[in-house]
Design a protein around this motif. Structure first.
Motif, short mmCIF file in Angstrom:
data_model
loop_
_atom_site.label_atom_id
_atom_site.label_comp_id
_atom_site.label_asym_id
_atom_site.label_seq_id
_atom_site.Cartn_x
_atom_site.Cartn_y
_atom_site.Cartn_z
N MET A 1 0.85 -1.20 0.00
CA MET A 1 0.00 0.00 0.00
C MET A 1 0.88 1.25 0.00
SD MET A 1 -2.87 1.21 2.79
CE MET A 1 -3.85 -0.29 2.52
N LEU A 2 0.56 2.18 -0.84
CA LEU A 2 1.30 3.43 -0.92
C LEU A 2 0.34 4.58 -0.67
CD1 LEU A 2 3.99 4.88 -1.55
CD2 LEU A 2 3.27 4.94 -3.95
N VAL A 3 0.51 5.26 0.47
CA VAL A 3 -0.33 6.40 0.83
C VAL A 3 0.51 7.65 0.76
CG1 VAL A 3 -1.78 7.42 2.61
CG2 VAL A 3 -1.68 4.93 2.38
N PRO A 4 0.16 8.60 -0.09
CA PRO A 4 0.98 9.80 -0.26
C PRO A 4 1.13 10.59 1.04
CG PRO A 4 -0.67 9.65 -2.00
CD PRO A 4 -1.03 8.62 -0.98
N PHE A 5 2.33 11.06 1.31
CA PHE A 5 2.57 11.94 2.45
C PHE A 5 1.94 13.30 2.17
CE2 PHE A 5 6.82 9.58 3.06
CZ PHE A 5 6.25 8.69 3.95
N GLY A 6 1.42 13.94 3.22
CA GLY A 6 0.87 15.29 3.09
C GLY A 6 1.16 16.09 4.34
N ALA A 7 1.36 17.39 4.18
CA ALA A 7 1.68 18.25 5.32
C ALA A 7 0.58 18.24 6.37
CB ALA A 7 1.92 19.68 4.82
N ARG A 8 -0.67 18.01 5.94
CA ARG A 8 -1.78 18.04 6.88
C ARG A 8 -1.84 16.79 7.76
NH1 ARG A 8 -6.80 18.28 3.88
NH2 ARG A 8 -7.58 16.40 4.90
N ASP A 9 -1.09 15.76 7.42
CA ASP A 9 -1.09 14.54 8.23
C ASP A 9 -0.79 14.84 9.69
OD1 ASP A 9 -1.55 13.14 5.89
OD2 ASP A 9 0.51 12.39 5.71
N PHE A 10 0.10 15.79 9.93
CA PHE A 10 0.52 16.10 11.30
C PHE A 10 -0.63 16.73 12.08
CE2 PHE A 10 4.19 16.09 8.52
CZ PHE A 10 5.05 15.24 9.20
N ILE A 177 9.98 23.18 -1.57
CA ILE A 177 9.91 22.10 -0.59
C ILE A 177 8.60 21.34 -0.80
CG2 ILE A 177 9.83 21.52 1.87
CD1 ILE A 177 12.57 22.44 0.88
N THR A 178 8.70 20.04 -1.00
CA THR A 178 7.52 19.23 -1.28
C THR A 178 6.91 18.69 0.01
OG1 THR A 178 8.74 17.15 -1.43
CG2 THR A 178 8.59 18.49 -3.45
N HIS A 179 5.71 18.13 -0.13
CA HIS A 179 5.06 17.49 1.01
C HIS A 179 5.92 16.33 1.52
CE1 HIS A 179 1.07 19.53 1.02
NE2 HIS A 179 1.46 19.83 -0.21
N ARG A 180 6.55 15.62 0.61
CA ARG A 180 7.42 14.52 1.03
C ARG A 180 8.64 15.05 1.80
NH1 ARG A 180 8.08 9.25 -0.31
NH2 ARG A 180 10.19 8.38 -0.14
N ASN A 181 9.23 16.14 1.32
CA ASN A 181 10.35 16.77 2.04
C ASN A 181 9.94 17.12 3.47
OD1 ASN A 181 11.34 18.76 -0.87
ND2 ASN A 181 12.02 16.72 -0.28
N ILE A 182 8.79 17.79 3.58
CA ILE A 182 8.30 18.22 4.90
C ILE A 182 8.09 17.03 5.81
CG2 ILE A 182 6.18 19.03 6.05
CD1 ILE A 182 6.08 21.25 3.90
N TRP A 183 7.47 15.98 5.29
CA TRP A 183 7.11 14.81 6.08
C TRP A 183 8.35 14.12 6.63
CZ3 TRP A 183 6.10 10.02 7.91
CH2 TRP A 183 4.79 9.72 8.32
N VAL A 184 9.30 13.84 5.74
CA VAL A 184 10.50 13.11 6.15
C VAL A 184 11.34 13.94 7.11
CG1 VAL A 184 12.63 12.03 5.34
CG2 VAL A 184 10.52 11.73 4.05
N ASN A 185 11.49 15.24 6.84
CA ASN A 185 12.26 16.10 7.73
C ASN A 185 11.64 16.16 9.12
OD1 ASN A 185 14.29 18.48 8.15
ND2 ASN A 185 12.33 19.30 8.78
#
Length: 511
Positions: A1-10, A177-185
């Motif tokens: 399963m691949l669920v896209p990272f998003g800044a709003r997840d937090f 800066i992408t949503h993936r960048n934000i999430w991983v950082n």
């Protein structure tokens, strides 16, 4: 399963798990009416309301919203209300000149411009399609609590923020800066810093700066109470630590020095002793300063290294169990290094000694600058522009700066931009701007000037000339007049020779 990272997840997690907890304590002393303490449930409602407000203003997904503001709950909420719902937030350094802000707003194509009331007069000439001064009056237009925002399907590779940084050119570059960048950082930073829901975070770091190093996201996701500090003041930082039970903060060396200065006059036990972790970056402070933080304040000192282009975390240096029995001075000597690679980061040195990095935190590119993007990411590695060494423990130490960037008080200043400004003075024939060691600011800006034949100018006159045209922190703090400047046979300035006398006796060529 691949669920896209998003800044709003937090924020979504904070609403679900910590909805009743007070999540944001706004700055009480500000020109805009402060917001009351926000629970995480209310922060979630506010972000949705802001997204609905942008719908009503006709701002579509992927369009840019610029905000020029000191730290505030409104700025913090915008990371989620703008980026979290598919628009692109452009947080702008509030210290920049009107001309610089105008360039950023225009270059980014921002549809909406939000301005702190303190900056309203200064930025009166900066225009955008829709412009608002932050406060109770504009809140009514910007936040629609009676409407649901247009749904946005998260795309982790979409640009979430564009953060403009001073580089080697006179014009700032927009870091995508992408949503993936934000999430991983955010996740890796919180992991390395040992953040839990028992922490209380003080926003001493400007939120515009590399998105507050990602702390608005990581702290939110873990339910940490966030205390907003509008302006840096050493005694006030100590008061907030005492009042709110602060346990963690991020700071440039100048902020650390402000706290150390303030503690000399503090009456009673130092707040936060054996509890506070201070995470420092911008320029490595002297070993003596690190030792003072741990001995005089009783706070844990953590060093990191990174750039706006890397979201920013590349390395982290936190005291290890192997160092516990070392004398304080020796342990401080270990902590002065930039650190070991963060989880998911790979570092190496180029043949010329430049630090190269690979990681999921590295920018997608520079906004509308494909050529510079290709250069920065050449060969599948990000070229930091910093020179360094990696020791046998895997720890990086920054030894020199390859790009012409001066870091003063944690702010990047393009020496080329300052030189360009000084060249605009009729008395200046040649100029080189360099960074020199400064105990308080890490580096101070020095201009080496050759005057035009038959012309005169004073140091004060040239500094004033820069302050009238640039953000004041970019102006030189000193000017030296020379008969000539060191150049190569082809006429190129040899800045390493110009810097050398000032850095004699320093292990690193950046401070």
């Amino acid at each position: 399963m691949l669920v896209p990272f998003g800044a709003r997840d937090f924020l979504d997690r904070a609403v679900t798990v910590y909805g009743r907890r007070v999540g944001v304590v706004d700055e009480p002393d500000q020109p805009a009416q402060p917001w009351p303490d926000l629970t995480y449930a209310r922060l979630g409602e506010t972000a949705r309301a802001q997204a609905a407000g942008l719908d009503a203003l006709g701002v579509g997904h992927g369009e840019r919203v610029a905000i020029v503001s000191h730290n505030s709950a409104r700025l913090l909420a915008s990371f989620f209300g703008v980026s979290g719902y598919g628009r692109v937030l452009v947080p702008v350094n509030f210290r920049l000149s009107p001309e610089e802000v105008s360039y950023i707003v225009e270059h980014s194509g921002s549809e909406v411009l939000l301005i702190d009331p303190e900056l309203e007069e200064k930025l009166s000439g900066v225009t955008a399609k829709q412009k608002f001064v932050l406060g109770a009056e504009s809140d009514a237009e910007l936040y629609r609590f009676d409407a649901e925002p247009t749904p946005w399907e998260p795309d982790e590779n979409a640009t979430a923020t564009v953060n403009y940084t001073s580089g080697t050119t006179a014009r700032p570059k927009g870091v995508q800066i992408t949503h993936r960048n934000i999430w991983v950082n955010a996740v890796t930073f919180a992991l390395h810093a040992g953040v839990t829901d028992r922490d209380v975070y003080l926003h001493t770091l400007p939120m515009f700066h590399a998105n507050g190093w990602g702390m608005p996201f990581g702290m939110t996701g873990l339910g940490v109470q966030q205390v907003v500090l509008r302006k840096i003041d050493g005694p006030e930082i100590l008061r907030r630590v005492e009042q709110h039970g602060v346990t963690v903060m991020c700071a440039a060396p100048a902020v650390v020095n402000a706290v150390l200065d303030a503690v000399r006059d503090w009456d009673g036990e130092v707040p936060g002793r054996d509890r506070v972790r201070v995470i420092c970056a911008g320029a490595p402070p002297p070993t003596k300063t690190i030792q003072r933080v741990e001995e005089e304040l009783g706070w844990e000192f953590i060093q990191i290294y990174g750039l706006t282009e890397t979201s920013p975390l590349l390395t982290i240096n936190r005291s290890r169990v192997e160092w516990d029995d070392l004398p304080p001075e020796d342990r401080a000597g270990k902590l002065v290094r930039a650190g070991a690679p963060a989880l998911g980061v790979t570092l190496k040195l180029s043949d010329s000694g430049e630090v190269l990095a690979r990681s999921n935190v590295i920018l997608a590119g520079y906004w509308e600058r494909p050529q510079e993007s290709a250069g920065a990411l050449a060969g599948g590695w990000f070229h930091t522009g910093d020179g360094g060494v990696i020791d046998d423990e895997g720890y990086l130490t920054i030894s020199d700066r390859k790009k012409d960037v001066i870091i003063t008080g944690g702010e990047n200043v393009s020496s080329i931009q300052v030189e360009d400004c000084l060249f605009g003075h009729p008395a200046v024939a040649e100029v080189a701007v360099i960074g020199v060691p400064d105990e308080k600011w890490g580096e101070a800006i020095k201009a080496l000037v050759v005057l035009a034949e038959g012309r005169t100018a004073t140091e004060a006159e040239l500094i004033k000339h820069c302050k009238e045209r640039l953000a004041s922190y970019k102006a030189p703090t000193s000017v030296e007049f020379r008969d000539q400047l060191a150049r190569t046979a082809t006429g190129k300035l040899q800045k390493f020779k110009l810097r050398a006398p000032y850095w004699e006796g320093h292990e690193r060529q950046v401070d």
